[in-house]
Design a protein around this motif. Structure first.
Motif, short mmCIF file in Angstrom:
data_model
loop_
_atom_site.label_atom_id
_atom_site.label_comp_id
_atom_site.label_asym_id
_atom_site.label_seq_id
_atom_site.Cartn_x
_atom_site.Cartn_y
_atom_site.Cartn_z
N MET A 116 15.23 63.24 -18.64
CA MET A 116 14.43 62.42 -19.55
C MET A 116 15.22 61.18 -19.97
O MET A 116 14.68 60.06 -20.00
N GLN A 117 16.49 61.35 -20.24
CA GLN A 117 17.32 60.22 -20.68
C GLN A 117 17.51 59.20 -19.57
O GLN A 117 17.40 57.99 -19.80
N HIS A 118 17.80 59.66 -18.35
CA HIS A 118 18.18 58.74 -17.28
C HIS A 118 17.01 58.31 -16.40
O HIS A 118 17.08 57.26 -15.74
N PHE A 119 15.92 59.09 -16.41
CA PHE A 119 14.80 58.79 -15.51
C PHE A 119 13.44 58.73 -16.21
O PHE A 119 12.44 58.44 -15.56
N ASN A 120 13.41 59.02 -17.51
CA ASN A 120 12.13 59.06 -18.23
C ASN A 120 11.16 60.05 -17.58
O ASN A 120 9.95 59.86 -17.61
N ILE A 121 11.70 61.11 -17.00
CA ILE A 121 10.89 62.12 -16.34
C ILE A 121 10.89 63.38 -17.19
O ILE A 121 11.94 63.96 -17.46
N SER A 122 9.70 63.77 -17.59
CA SER A 122 9.53 64.91 -18.50
C SER A 122 9.06 66.14 -17.75
O SER A 122 8.03 66.11 -17.06
N ALA A 123 9.79 67.22 -17.91
CA ALA A 123 9.37 68.48 -17.29
C ALA A 123 8.03 68.94 -17.85
O ALA A 123 7.18 69.47 -17.12
N ASP A 124 7.81 68.73 -19.13
CA ASP A 124 6.54 69.12 -19.73
C ASP A 124 5.39 68.30 -19.14
O ASP A 124 4.30 68.84 -18.86
N ALA A 125 5.62 67.01 -18.94
CA ALA A 125 4.57 66.16 -18.36
C ALA A 125 4.27 66.58 -16.92
O ALA A 125 3.11 66.54 -16.48
N ILE A 126 5.28 67.00 -16.19
CA ILE A 126 5.07 67.45 -14.82
C ILE A 126 4.26 68.74 -14.80
O ILE A 126 3.32 68.89 -14.02
N ARG A 127 4.60 69.66 -15.67
CA ARG A 127 3.82 70.90 -15.73
C ARG A 127 2.37 70.59 -16.10
O ARG A 127 1.44 71.22 -15.56
N ALA A 128 2.15 69.61 -16.94
CA ALA A 128 0.79 69.23 -17.33
C ALA A 128 0.04 68.63 -16.16
O ALA A 128 -1.18 68.82 -16.03
#
Length: 273
Positions: A258-270
């Motif tokens: 999330m810090q380095h790529f703005n990629i959220s595991a929660d958003a991916i699961r959604a």
């Protein structure tokens, strides 16, 4: 450019039915388009594009760049509308429909379509697949290193700028599986400085052989790219290519992404829900 900064251009080939440019061969452009637009494949491409590729581009610490997204001019209308909707909030994104053509030539034309040909400075170019990602600092660091190398760039028509530290990752309904990697001349971490007036660009050279035709500067900045792995990777369709074992990210790893790529595991699961 007029503000004295080098123009930064990213290029994504989003299921474009090129003649050449794929390791999987097809008998005709129509056969390739049928493969590319298969509903199962397209669902995965949209998921990886939305979950991996776009979030860090939206969050760039230097938002002054252009993202050229090349698509086929026969992409089904619902898919094209879905793509436009995905990038509606990104002023940097330019969707460029093109008829099937020779891969390198079409990609060169696409980059030149958005390149500022009045600038006396090199353009800085990078390329991505629609399941890859770059750090939120990628444009900033690419421009920073290129600026520090300006006397060297002025002496060379093309210069490779290779960020060699990143991650391999796979997204799943359960989240993110990933591991760090150090690789030379991998496409998602590779940039190129292209002299003003030069007719070719980053898509006109084999990334693995770049050092044979131009100087390449290795840049060991950490966490600069993600190479996405999935069931439809073109480069992973050959016989004998083994899957890479990727452990699931723990809470600390998810925070790091999330810090380095703005990629959220929660958003991916959604996305999968």
């Amino acid at each position: 450019m007029s503000d004295g900064k080098m123009q930064v251009i990213g290029l994504v080939r989003f299921s474009y039915p090129a003649l050449g440019g794929f390791q999987i061969e097809h008998e005709s452009p129509e056969a390739r388009a049928a493969f590319l637009y298969d509903p199962v494949r397209m669902e995965e491409r949209f998921t990886t594009f939305a979950g991996l590729t776009l979030p860090p581009l939206r969050a760039q610490t230097d938002p002054d760049f252009t993202l050229a997204i090349v698509v086929g001019d026969t992409m089904p209308e619902p898919l094209l509308e879905r793509l436009f909707d995905l990038v509606e909030d990104m002023p940097q994104a330019v969707i460029i429909p093109r008829a099937p053509g020779r891969h390198r030539q079409v990609m060169r034309e696409a980059i030149n379509h958005v390149r500022d040909d009045t600038s006396p400075l090199p353009s800085l170019q990078f390329r991505m697949d629609d399941d890859d990602a770059v750090s939120v600092r990628f444009v900033e660091r690419l421009r920073h290193h290129a600026t520090s190398l300006r006397p060297f760039l002025a002496q060379n028509r093309y210069v490779g700028l290779d960020f060699n530290q990143g991650h391999i990752a796979r997204i799943t309904p359960k989240g993110i599986r990933a591991k760090p990697t150090v690789e030379t001349l991998w496409t998602p971490g590779l940039g190129m400085a292209v002299a003003p007036g030069a007719s070719r660009g980053i898509m006109n050279f084999s990334h693995a052989k770049l050092g044979r035709v131009m100087p390449v500067v290795t840049l060991p900045d950490p966490d600069m790219f993600i190479r996405g792995h999935n069931d439809f990777n073109d480069s992973r369709q050959k016989d004998g290519v083994k899957p890479v074992r990727l452990p699931p990210l723990d809470v600390e790893g998810q925070a790091h992404f999330m810090q380095h790529f703005n990629i959220s595991a929660d958003a991916i699961r959604a996305l999968y829900r």
